[in-house]
Design a protein around this motif. Structure first.
Motif, PDB file in Angstrom:
ATOM      1  N   ARG A 129       2.819  -2.435  17.194  1.00  0.00           N
ATOM      2  CA  ARG A 129       3.122  -3.528  18.078  1.00  0.00           C
ATOM      3  C   ARG A 129       2.767  -3.284  19.411  1.00  0.00           C
ATOM      4  O   ARG A 129       2.952  -2.059  19.888  1.00  0.00           O
ATOM      5  N   SER A 130       2.262  -4.408  20.164  1.00  0.00           N
ATOM      6  CA  SER A 130       2.151  -4.190  21.571  1.00  0.00           C
ATOM      7  C   SER A 130       1.773  -5.451  22.198  1.00  0.00           C
ATOM      8  O   SER A 130       1.978  -6.621  21.457  1.00  0.00           O
ATOM      9  N   TYR A 132      -0.268  -7.113  23.520  1.00  0.00           N
ATOM     10  CA  TYR A 132      -1.591  -7.951  23.366  1.00  0.00           C
ATOM     11  C   TYR A 132      -1.522  -8.391  21.861  1.00  0.00           C
ATOM     12  O   TYR A 132      -1.853  -9.454  21.472  1.00  0.00           O
ATOM     13  N   ILE A 133      -1.208  -7.382  20.947  1.00  0.00           N
ATOM     14  CA  ILE A 133      -1.107  -7.905  19.454  1.00  0.00           C
ATOM     15  C   ILE A 133       0.026  -9.034  19.375  1.00  0.00           C
ATOM     16  O   ILE A 133      -0.333 -10.008  18.487  1.00  0.00           O
ATOM     17  N   ASP A 134       1.173  -8.884  19.951  1.00  0.00           N
ATOM     18  CA  ASP A 134       2.188  -9.879  19.874  1.00  0.00           C
ATOM     19  C   ASP A 134       1.694 -11.251  20.259  1.00  0.00           C
ATOM     20  O   ASP A 134       1.979 -12.297  19.734  1.00  0.00           O
ATOM     21  N   ARG A 188     -13.072  -2.660  18.268  1.00  0.00           N
ATOM     22  CA  ARG A 188     -12.001  -2.339  17.515  1.00  0.00           C
ATOM     23  C   ARG A 188     -11.720  -0.730  17.926  1.00  0.00           C
ATOM     24  O   ARG A 188     -12.789  -0.065  18.345  1.00  0.00           O
ATOM     25  N   SER A 189     -10.541  -0.428  17.839  1.00  0.00           N
ATOM     26  CA  SER A 189     -10.737   0.991  17.924  1.00  0.00           C
ATOM     27  C   SER A 189     -11.037   1.897  16.814  1.00  0.00           C
ATOM     28  O   SER A 189     -10.907   1.481  15.944  1.00  0.00           O
ATOM     29  N   SER A 258      -9.681  -4.540  20.168  1.00  0.00           N
ATOM     30  CA  SER A 258      -8.369  -3.958  20.934  1.00  0.00           C
ATOM     31  C   SER A 258      -9.002  -2.986  22.089  1.00  0.00           C
ATOM     32  O   SER A 258      -7.915  -2.407  22.564  1.00  0.00           O
ATOM     33  N   MET A 259      -9.927  -3.004  22.472  1.00  0.00           N
ATOM     34  CA  MET A 259     -10.497  -2.193  23.521  1.00  0.00           C
ATOM     35  C   MET A 259     -11.825  -2.915  24.239  1.00  0.00           C
ATOM     36  O   MET A 259     -12.648  -3.485  23.439  1.00  0.00           O
ATOM     37  N   LYS A 281      -7.830   0.083  27.035  1.00  0.00           N
ATOM     38  CA  LYS A 281      -7.224  -0.415  25.856  1.00  0.00           C
ATOM     39  C   LYS A 281      -6.663  -1.562  26.438  1.00  0.00           C
ATOM     40  O   LYS A 281      -6.298  -1.775  27.630  1.00  0.00           O
ATOM     41  N   ASP A 283      -3.759  -2.847  25.341  1.00  0.00           N
ATOM     42  CA  ASP A 283      -2.380  -3.059  24.713  1.00  0.00           C
ATOM     43  C   ASP A 283      -1.581  -3.740  25.698  1.00  0.00           C
ATOM     44  O   ASP A 283      -0.471  -4.515  25.218  1.00  0.00           O
ATOM     45  N   GLY A 284      -1.661  -3.690  26.854  1.00  0.00           N
ATOM     46  CA  GLY A 284      -0.905  -4.403  27.957  1.00  0.00           C
ATOM     47  C   GLY A 284      -1.326  -5.880  28.289  1.00  0.00           C
ATOM     48  O   GLY A 284      -0.610  -6.417  29.062  1.00  0.00           O
TER      49      GLY A 284
END
Length: 293
Positions: A129-130, A132-134, A188-189, A258-259, A281, A283-284
């Motif tokens: 979870r992050s 970004y993904i949420d 993608r990562s 994701s990147m 990244k 993520d935030g």
């Protein structure tokens, strides 16, 4: 499968033109590719505007038309309650209200359910979870509701990259300015394919070369101010967690990018010089939250 945009032809010469900047005449060199359901493209794709619609992933998108939405909801209301219900629906502007409610509804795992939905989320998702993904899963859930109600509205993801300045510049020749450009790609990562001015991909973007003045000091910087936008599809064939039940396809296309991959070059007469590169990244990142690197 080509009609459903699972497999799509492309011309290798058009791909080569991304790197050279020059179109190549002659016989087309057609190959085929599997279309990524999370397909990415930059807004700077030639000869295409938002008003013409866009093909992303396995679907085609056009601008939102509330006239079309109203017509569809009117037919639904008429089939349920006849003309009286349809008249009441129109008087209350039901199509606009329904669109707004679905556009802001929260998925079950973000509601206050004494933690039960949170445990369901964590047990089902294989992706950490992050923020970004949420955010992506929130809009996948809203698309799922639109789809269940047989409404045409869909969300797609748009990411804007602002290049503000260059830092820690060195100037071997002592020149007070340089002409620079950037190559960018969402990925993608774990994907490590190169991104250079000689090797370009369909999902990459290049900024226009711009003259940048250097500043003086121990850590010189240069103001840039360039904007690049990407958009990518939110697939129809995945659930609200972004997971496809077809594990073979999930193995090929495991979730959203994701990147951000970034490389900066100085424009030269013969061979361009790479000034630096970075992987950022996401993520935030969210619809109400930006990140700065």
């Amino acid at each position: 499968m080509s009609k459903k945009r699972v497999i799509e032809p492309f011309d290798l010469k058009e791909l080569a033109a991304l790197s050279t900047g020059k179109s190549q005449a002659g016989v087309r060199d057609i190959r085929y590719r599997f279309v990524d359901p999370w397909e990415i493209e930059s807004f700077e794709v030639p000869n295409r505007t938002d008003s013409q619609g866009v093909k992303l992933g396995r679907s085609s998108y056009s601008r939102l038309s509330m006239t079309k939405v109203s017509r569809i909801t009117e037919n639904i209301m008429k089939s349920i309650g006849g003309m009286p219900l349809m008249s009441a629906w129109n008087s209350l502007e039901g199509a606009d209200a329904l669109n707004n409610m679905i556009s802001y509804v929260l998925p079950p795992w973000e509601r206050n359910c004494n933690g039960d939905c949170e445990r369901t989320y964590d047990s089902k998702s294989d992706i950490p979870r992050s923020i970004y993904i949420d955010s992506i899963r929130r809009y996948l859930y809203r698309n799922h509701i639109f789809r269940r109600l047989k409404l045409p509205q869909r969300f797609i993801a748009i990411i804007q990259v602002d290049l503000l300045d260059l830092k820690n510049l060195t100037s071997p020749g002592g020149s007070p300015s340089l002409t620079a450009y950037a190559l960018l790609r969402l990925k993608r990562s774990g994907k490590s394919s190169p991104l250079t001015h000689r090797i370009r991909t369909l999902d990459s973007a290049a900024t226009e070369p711009a003259k940048i003045d250097r500043s003086s000091g121990p850590n010189p910087s240069a103001s840039w101010k360039s904007i690049t936008r990407f958009r990518f599809a939110l697939p129809e064939e995945v659930d609200s967690f972004g997971i496809c039940p077809n594990r073979n396809r999930e193995a090929l296309f495991p979730g959203p990018p994701s990147m951000l991959q970034l490389s900066v070059y100085e424009k030269k007469f013969i061979t361009d010089t790479r000034l630096g590169s970075a992987d950022v990244k996401l993520d935030g990142l969210a619809d109400n939250c930006s990140i700065e690197e």
